[in-house]
Design an enzyme around this catalytic site. Structure first.
Site, PDB file in Angstrom:
ATOM      1  CE  LYS A 112      -4.330  -1.930   1.492  1.00 40.58           C
ATOM      2  NZ  LYS A 112      -3.919  -3.355   1.512  1.00 40.58           N
TER       3      LYS A 112
HETATM    4  C1  LIG Z   1      -4.471  -4.362   0.690  1.00 42.64           C
HETATM    5  C2  LIG Z   1      -3.693  -5.617   0.555  1.00 42.64           C
HETATM    6  C3  LIG Z   1      -4.033  -6.609  -0.401  1.00 42.64           C
HETATM    7  C4  LIG Z   1      -5.253  -6.486  -1.303  1.00 42.64           C
HETATM    8  O1  LIG Z   1      -5.123  -5.474  -2.262  1.00 42.64           O
HETATM    9  P1  LIG Z   1      -6.445  -4.894  -2.990  1.00 42.64           P
HETATM   10  O2  LIG Z   1      -5.949  -3.732  -3.782  1.00 42.64           O
HETATM   11  O3  LIG Z   1      -7.377  -4.481  -1.873  1.00 42.64           O
HETATM   12  O4  LIG Z   1      -6.996  -5.986  -3.813  1.00 42.64           O
HETATM   13  C5  LIG Z   1      -3.237  -7.723  -0.493  1.00 42.64           C
HETATM   14  N1  LIG Z   1      -2.164  -7.898   0.326  1.00 42.64           N
HETATM   15  C6  LIG Z   1      -1.812  -6.994   1.247  1.00 42.64           C
HETATM   16  C7  LIG Z   1      -0.644  -7.254   2.125  1.00 42.64           C
HETATM   17  C8  LIG Z   1      -2.553  -5.815   1.391  1.00 42.64           C
HETATM   18  O5  LIG Z   1      -2.187  -4.904   2.325  1.00 42.64           O
END
Ligand SMILES: *Cc1c(COP(=O)(O)O)cnc(C)c1O
Length: 493
Positions: A112
């Site tokens: 993120k």
């Molecule tokens: C947010 C997140 C996801 C999922 O990503 P999306 O964009 O919501 O599909 C997968 N793995 C981790 C570690 C995350 O923080």
């Protein structure tokens, strides 16, 4: 002329990319889209020859084209200049016959960061032209809150207040948040669970009297959620950049097709891959990997999206989601921009928790998307086997994708890239347990055990938490959150 954005549910009102970044959600509850997507293809030869930052500038400049080239360049420098611990930003490594794209070298060791280092830069520049000051509010069950805090800390015109459920996060996650530096940040623990915390944040957003009082001080409340186009656009970059790395490593020739397998929750990450494909990246399949909350696996197999099902807490908590909000953008593009069709489906979802797309639309979706899911046990098994066979440690989210990738047919000559969304050190207790490494004691003891067993190093920012000083120890009831936010708007903005 600059591209205009409008809601997935109506073409009636258009706005600039900057306004879409400031608003997040369109006024009718839809998501912002542009019909320009893919009209200016990205030049692959140029991508292959460029650095991550140069590619980021090109791609963001194309998607958000009312920002000037100077603004975009300044955003890219601030977001990716010094904050990532890898010089490639998102390095591609080869593991067995496949490739792993490591998206976790940012300040909070989760993917993120790629988006949340950029979004505040985009917002801050858009806000400076409207004289608005913005307080970002977020409820978090762990990961997003810290990535948002790190991204928004000390950004001009902006402040951020993050709430987490008291006792509801891991010790590492809590320490990541309560030790956050910055003059414009606040963190509060709330008595109750994540749903209580999130519901209270939604009530604050809906409180018209509070909004009116804040407006008098030129302050608006906003969110940093993954439906914001300013979070999605930066994620398109690493799909192109991964491709460039593969070409430069000599694994493929420029123009060859590749597959991506993506651990999915809210459908943001994998949707960015679809954007990349529409912008000219030669992608054969995008493989959507889910955990036991496999609402997307069912949707992609049957065309029925049905959230009326049990909710499971898994070892890949960031994928524990039953409403994948960003899917709405895919529905818009797959229906050739039929906003009233999308509005109808979203209405069905709101009223019955379910919708069904037409057979023709399902076929179109299946041409591009494959899918699968992994249970916790299956994820644990591949964490162990991947480590035993290749010496590579997967975090539980990446393990879900690794499992699904192994069970999804490949095509000869098409390289497969699995996206890795978190450092295993963020989830070291579950990782140690899966690998059979003794994991008694504190989370930091676990980190050291994993370092010794894997001969890798924990990210410096995570090991430093053991000695970091706590800045925020406020604990409150959900009813007190609104007053807390108002106070922080006065203090921080
Ligand atoms: C947010 C997140 C996801 C999922 O990503 P999306 O964009 O919501 O599909 C997968 N793995 C981790 C570690 C995350 O923080």
């Amino acid at each position: 002329m600059a591209s205009m954005y409008h809601s997935t549910r109506s073409n009636a009102m258009e706005c600039s990319a900057k306004r879409a970044v400031l608003d997040g959600l369109a006024p009718d509850g839809g998501l912002y889209v542009t019909d320009e997507l893919g009209r200016t293809p990205i030049d692959l030869g140029r991508v292959v020859a460029q650095t991550y930052r140069e590619n980021a500038a090109d791609i963001l400049g194309t998607l958000l084209d009312d920002y000037t080239a100077e603004e975009i360049e300044a955003c890219v420098d601030a977001a990716y200049g010094k904050t990532f611990a890898s010089k490639e930003v998102t390095p591609l490594v080869s593991v067995g016959d496949d490739y792993i794209l490591e998206l976790f070298w940012g300040p909070t060791s989760a993917f993120k960061d790629v988006a949340l280092q950029m979004l505040p830069q985009l917002m801050s520049r858009a806000a400076s032209q409207t004289s608005e000051r913005i307080m970002i509010l977020a409820a978090t069950s762990g990961d997003t809150g810290k990535a948002a805090l790190a991204g928004f800390a000390d950004t001009p015109n902006l402040g951020i207040t993050v709430f987490y459920p008291h006792g509801g996060t891991s010790e590492i996650q809590r320490l990541q948040m309560v030790t956050q530096a910055g003059d414009n940040v606040a963190v509060g623990a709330v008595r109750g669970n994540f749903d209580d915390t999130q519901s209270a944040v939604k009530r604050i957003f809906g409180d018209e009297e509070l909004r009116a009082r804040l407006a008098k001080q030129n302050v608006v409340l906003s969110s940093a959620n993954s439906i914001n186009i300013g979070r999605l656009a930066p994620q398109v970059v690493y799909y192109f950049d991964a491709y460039a790395q593969l070409v430069r490593q000599g694994a493929i020739a420029c123009g060859d097709c590749v597959d991506f397998c993506v651990p999915t929750g809210n459908f943001g990450d994998v949707l960015a891959g679809y954007f990349a494909r529409r912008m000219g990246l030669p992608v054969r399949k995008l493989i959507v990997a889910s955990n036991a909350n496999n609402v997307l696996t069912d949707f992609l197999a049957t065309g029925v999206y049905d959230r009326n099902r049990p909710f499971y807490k898994t070892i890949s908590p960031s994928m524990d989601i039953l409403i994948s909000s960003n899917l709405e953008r895919l529905l818009y593009y797959m229906s050739d921009g039929n906003a009233s069709y999308v509005a109808g489906l979203m209405n069905d979802l709101a009223e019955t928790g379910r919708y069904k797309v037409s057979d023709e639309m399902l076929e179109r979706i299946q041409e591009v998307f494959d899918c699968g899911f992994a249970t916790d046990d299956e994820a644990r098994e591949v964490m162990k086997s991947c480590f035993d066979e290749h010496g590579y440690v997967l975090d539980p989210h990446t393990a879900v994708a690794w499992h699904v990738s192994r069970n999804t047919p490949k095509e000869d000559g098409v390289a497969r890239i699995v996206l890795s969304t978190a450092s295993p050190y963020k989830f070291c207790r579950d990782v140690c347990a899966a690998l059979g490494v003794t994991s008694e004691g504190s989370d930091f003891d676990c980190m050291r055990a994993l370092e010794a067993a894997s001969k890798t190093h924990a990210p410096a920012a995570l090991s430093a938490l053991e000695a970091a000083s706590v800045r925020f120890d406020d604990v409150m009831n959900a009813d007190d959150m609104s007053a807390y936010v108002e106070k922080k708007c006065g203090e921080l903005l």
